[in-house]
Each structure stands twice: as C-alpha cells, then as structure tokens.
Scaffold this motif. Structure first.
Motif, PDB file in Angstrom:
ATOM      1  N   ASP A 165       0.837  -1.204   0.000  1.00 25.95           N
ATOM      2  CA  ASP A 165       0.000   0.000   0.000  1.00 25.95           C
ATOM      3  C   ASP A 165       0.867   1.247   0.000  1.00 25.95           C
ATOM      4  OD1 ASP A 165      -2.287  -1.530   0.091  1.00 25.95           O
ATOM      5  OD2 ASP A 165      -2.493  -1.408   2.266  1.00 25.95           O
ATOM      6  N   ASN A 166       0.386   2.310  -0.657  1.00 24.13           N
ATOM      7  CA  ASN A 166       0.949   3.666  -0.546  1.00 24.13           C
ATOM      8  C   ASN A 166       2.357   3.817  -1.091  1.00 24.13           C
ATOM      9  OD1 ASN A 166      -1.422   4.575   0.783  1.00 24.13           O
ATOM     10  ND2 ASN A 166      -0.631   3.777   2.713  1.00 24.13           N
ATOM     11  N   ASN A 190       3.499   1.275   5.345  1.00 27.47           N
ATOM     12  CA  ASN A 190       2.881   0.693   4.161  1.00 27.47           C
ATOM     13  C   ASN A 190       2.650  -0.794   4.418  1.00 27.47           C
ATOM     14  OD1 ASN A 190       3.483   3.123   2.200  1.00 27.47           O
ATOM     15  ND2 ASN A 190       5.389   2.674   3.258  1.00 27.47           N
ATOM     16  N   LYS A 248       6.876   8.767   0.130  1.00 25.15           N
ATOM     17  CA  LYS A 248       6.509   9.551   1.306  1.00 25.15           C
ATOM     18  C   LYS A 248       6.725   8.706   2.547  1.00 25.15           C
ATOM     19  CE  LYS A 248       1.554   8.443   1.066  1.00 25.15           C
ATOM     20  NZ  LYS A 248       0.183   9.012   1.019  1.00 25.15           N
ATOM     21  N   TRP A 278       9.493  -1.054  -6.059  1.00 30.13           N
ATOM     22  CA  TRP A 278       8.627  -0.022  -5.501  1.00 30.13           C
ATOM     23  C   TRP A 278       9.435   1.239  -5.223  1.00 30.13           C
ATOM     24  CZ3 TRP A 278       7.485  -4.098  -1.273  1.00 30.13           C
ATOM     25  CH2 TRP A 278       6.662  -5.117  -1.784  1.00 30.13           C
TER      26      TRP A 278
END
Length: 223
Positions: free
Chosen positions: A83-84, A124, A120, A116
């Motif tokens: 995620d993210n 995650n 930020k 990846w």
C-alpha cells in the motif's frame, strides 16, 4: 501459517532459534525498493490449485467452493502487495487484476521480483494477494516503513544496522531527532480453534437466552 521472512533468517526461524513475527522492512524516502519473493510453501498432502478459484466458477472442481466455503480449495501461489508506494501496477502490484498482462503471483519453488518507489514517509502494509480468501487467516502480511531520508535504523541492543524488525532505534545526524520505533501489526480474519473440537476452525455465535417476561404477562407460545 504463512510468514514472510528474510531468506537469511528462514533456517533459524524454522529451527525455533529465532521468534516468528510479521516481517517489518524499512527504507528511506526516495529509495527504490527491489524485493525478490521466493515461494517456499510445501503443498504436499493438501489440495491446492494453480490460481485462486472464484465461487462463480461452479464446475466439477469447485462445487465445494460454491456450496461449502469453509472447505474451499486453496491456491498455492503467493504475492506481495504494498500500500501507498509508487510502482507500475501492471507489473509490481502483487495482484492479478482485470487485463493486466503479467502474472504478479509466484508458485512454489519460484521467485518473483517487485520494484517499488518510497515517495513519502509512513507505514505501508504488505499483503499476500495470491489467494486473499484462502490465505488471509493463515498470516502472510507485514509492513514496510519509509523513514526520512537521513535516518538510519539500528538494533536497540547492538546499535548495528538492521534489515528488518518490529523494534528499532531510528537515528539522525541531529541526535535530538532520534527515537525508538515500535511497529504494531494487527491481523483480521484469523480462524479461532476451539479446544472442544480442534477440527472446527470457526466458532459460531451461541444462541442468546430468551429475555425474561415481565411479571403477570404470559410468555409467547406456538399454540
């Protein structure tokens, strides 16, 4: 259970020399995270299928999936979905969705590569999406924490750099910014094993007792 571990820690964990915990990785903002996932699942003795079966695919293979979800056949493929993070969803998302041309899961004995970008700071979640319905109650999750660009992550006892771990000292050139980080991972959809019947994986709700009736009123009946 299904656990993600660093390859260098696998033998010690299997032998009980190192405790099992959800995998917690760290990176710095701006890093390109390149990860190779090897599937070491042993499928001997259980019924497995190459890819997860959908309940709508009712045929001679998946009648059990449609009529008895608790005994639904399980896929032997795994993946890592983050995620993210920033990445090419057509290649490194860890899910087989829609018309994406690349199989983003991996079968036993094989290895898959994910790339990846840490864009930020923050936590995650890492999830196994190889068979989200068949695997999630067995574990198969972790996290990747993105730290500030100038941060280093150290073992709290040795003060040496670490590659993974739920607890770490996060240190900076400006020591006043240093802090100790504790990563808490919560898992849902875990089956509960009963002591009365170990083969029963899910505890059903008990019947609620009937509410008492006010004095002077008759209880309802089927007459």
């Amino acid at each position: 259970g299904i656990f993600f571990v660093l390859e260098e820690d696998a033998e010690a964990i299997i032998n009980g020399q190192k405790p099992i915990e959800p995998l917690v990785l760290r990176a710095n903002i701006g890093d390109c995270v390149v990860l190779e996932l090897k599937n070491n699942l042993n499928s001997t003795g259980i019924v497995v299928y190459d890819h997860p079966l959908q309940p709508g695919e009712c045929n001679e293979h998946v009648v059990v999936a449609c009529l008895d979800p608790q005994n639904r056949p399980t896929s032997k493929r795994v993946s890592l979905h983050a995620d993210n993070l920033f990445y090419d969803v057509g290649a490194f998302d860890g899910t087989n969705m829609g018309f994406n041309p690349v199989d983003q899961t991996v079968g036993p004995g094989d290895t898959i590569r994910y790339e990846w970008q840490a864009v930020k700071t923050g936590t995650n979640v890492l999830t196994d999406m190889g068979d989200i319905r068949g695997h999630r109650h067995h574990g198969g999750y972790g996290m990747l924490i993105v730290e500030p660009a100038d941060a280093k992550y150290l073992d709290i006892d040795t003060q040496q750099p670490i590659k993974s771990g739920a607890v770490a000292d996060i240190v900076f050139p400006d020591y006043k910014k240093n802090f100790r980080e504790f990563a808490l991972t919560l898992g849902t959809s875990h089956y509960i094993i009963t002591t009365e019947d170990p083969d029963l994986c899910i505890i059903g709700a008990e019947e609620e007792p009937e509410a008492p009736h006010p004095p002077g009123e008759e209880a309802p009946s089927d007459k």
